[in-house]
Design a protein around this motif. Structure first.
Motif: not given
Length: 401
Positions: A50-53, A56-60, A280-284, A287-292
């Motif tokens: 779910h973190i990888i997903d 990917c969503e954010s990177a698009r 800063g770290i790459y934004t996507p 975002v994925a870390s927020t989900i983590a």
């Protein structure tokens, strides 16, 4: 050329003790040999799906492809504070008491750079994760060490700790401004309870020093033990910061996402120095870390259980091979005394021979400080089948002694 120009800061760093093991390991692998590697705390499992997903969503989204924010996007800082609220019952301000970092190591080093002046002193128990010492060395500061002691349950000997700390504060000149603690401990896996932090915070207020607490392995706790946070202690925000990383709990080591929370003065210094040094770290990834942090936490429990099961298998299999080990109550490491019949070799020579003759890589204890001599650190990063194969190799290796 330019021999008169020396790089004095780098000269303060010793030769990396683990380099010898890494060189042998690399050479063996280049020659096609199968090395069973317990030497580095590098998680081998996949990042939860779910973190990888979310990555990917954010990177698009093109809007996420530009520069980010050096102190971390607001939503991630809120997620960090919410995580502390759920886990430890602590209220933190996402603007003034939290800073996202590129893993806890980068955050720790930049924090030390921001708050330390040449000639300052910091107290750090020995053994320790090497950067805990050398971040201060690189900043021109001095490190005051004392030996970490623990009981048969891998619990810190609290009275010894404070007796030695008080001696260090009394005898050191200049008086130390900082004390670094790291529990669950790397490399020893020693653990503490909340009352330790209560006493440490009280001592800090009395003796006037700041505390840096590293809890990178807090989620990897076993046998009913739950690692506390110093932030749970009343008054901790006056004197302490705490570092954490998503690397171990969420199998996100390569993502390089961590954070520092706590005292506003130190967090402000960290945010300011990072504003000069990075975007800063790459934004996507943020975002994925927020989900983590906000998402389902069963994955964290599963990861901890994987390490616990590996530890059980390794202790049993190595014990049957002739090397008696003690279970850890937390972290992803076993801190092992050298086998009795190999004690004369010392940790470095033992580690070299174990690698060359048994194809088993471990970290020599002396690499973590003088008090680490006589031990090696075993990281639980190989699966159970590989652990059992290592035990067979070990048994054959020990027969010669």
């Amino acid at each position: 050329m330019f021999d008169e120009i020396s790089f004095d800061k780098i000269k303060r760093l010793p030769k990396y003790v683990f380099a010898a093991i890494n060189e042998i390991k690399l050479s063996m692998r280049q020659n096609g040999e199968d090395v069973i590697d317990f030497s580095m705390g590098n998680p081998d499992g996949p990042t939860p799906e779910h973190i990888i997903d979310k990555l990917c969503e954010s990177a698009r989204k093109p809007k996420n492809h530009g520069y980010s924010v050096s102190k971390g996007i607001y939503k991630l800082r809120v997620a960090i504070c919410d995580w502390y609220a759920r886990k430890y019952g602590i209220t933190l301000d996402p603007n003034t008491q939290a800073c996202v970092t590129m893993g806890s190591k980068e955050g720790y080093v930049h924090l030390v750079q921001a708050i330390t002046s040449p000639g300052d002193s910091a107290v750090i128990p020995d053994p320790a994760y090497p950067i805990h010492y050398y971040a201060f060395v690189l900043s021109g500061a001095n490190v005051v060490r004392f030996g970490l002691e623990w009981n048969e349950k891998s619990e810190l000997c609290v009275e010894s700790f404070f007796a030695q700390l008080e001696n260090a504060l009394r005898e050191s000149f200049p008086k130390p401004k900082f004390v670094v603690v790291n529990f669950p401990h790397n490399p020893t896996a020693v653990v503490v309870y909340k009352d330790f932090y209560e006493r440490l915070v009280a001592t800090a207020k009395k003796e006037r020093f700041y505390i840096i607490s590293d809890i990178a392995y807090a989620d990897l706790s076993f046998d009913g033990y739950q690692a506390p946070s110093i932030m749970e202690v009343e008054g901790a925000l006056d004197v302490a910061v705490e570092t954490y990383t998503l690397s171990k709990s969420y199998n996100m080591a390569g993502w390089r996402v961590g954070f520092v929370v706590g005292n506003t003065k130190m967090i402000d210094a960290l945010q300011k120095i990072k504003s000069w040094l990075d975007y800063g770290i790459y934004t996507p990834m943020q975002v994925a870390s927020t989900i983590a942090l906000n998402g389902p936490q069963q994955c964290v429990q599963d990861i901890a259980r994987t390490y616990e099961k590996r530890m059980e298998v390794l202790v049993q299999a190595f014990g049957e091979a002739g090397w008696e080990l003690q279970k850890s109550r937390a972290s992803m490491f076993i801190w092992a005394s050298l086998p009795r019949q190999c004690a004369h070799l010392g940790s470095m020579e033992f580690s070299k021979r174990l690698l060359q003759e048994a194809k088993i890589a471990v970290s020599p204890g002396v690499g973590f400080g003088e008090k680490g001599e006589g031990y090696v650190r075993i990281a639980l990063i190989e699966n159970e089948k590989r652990i059992r194969q290592a035990a067979k190799n070990l048994k054959a290796f020990l027969k010669q002694f």
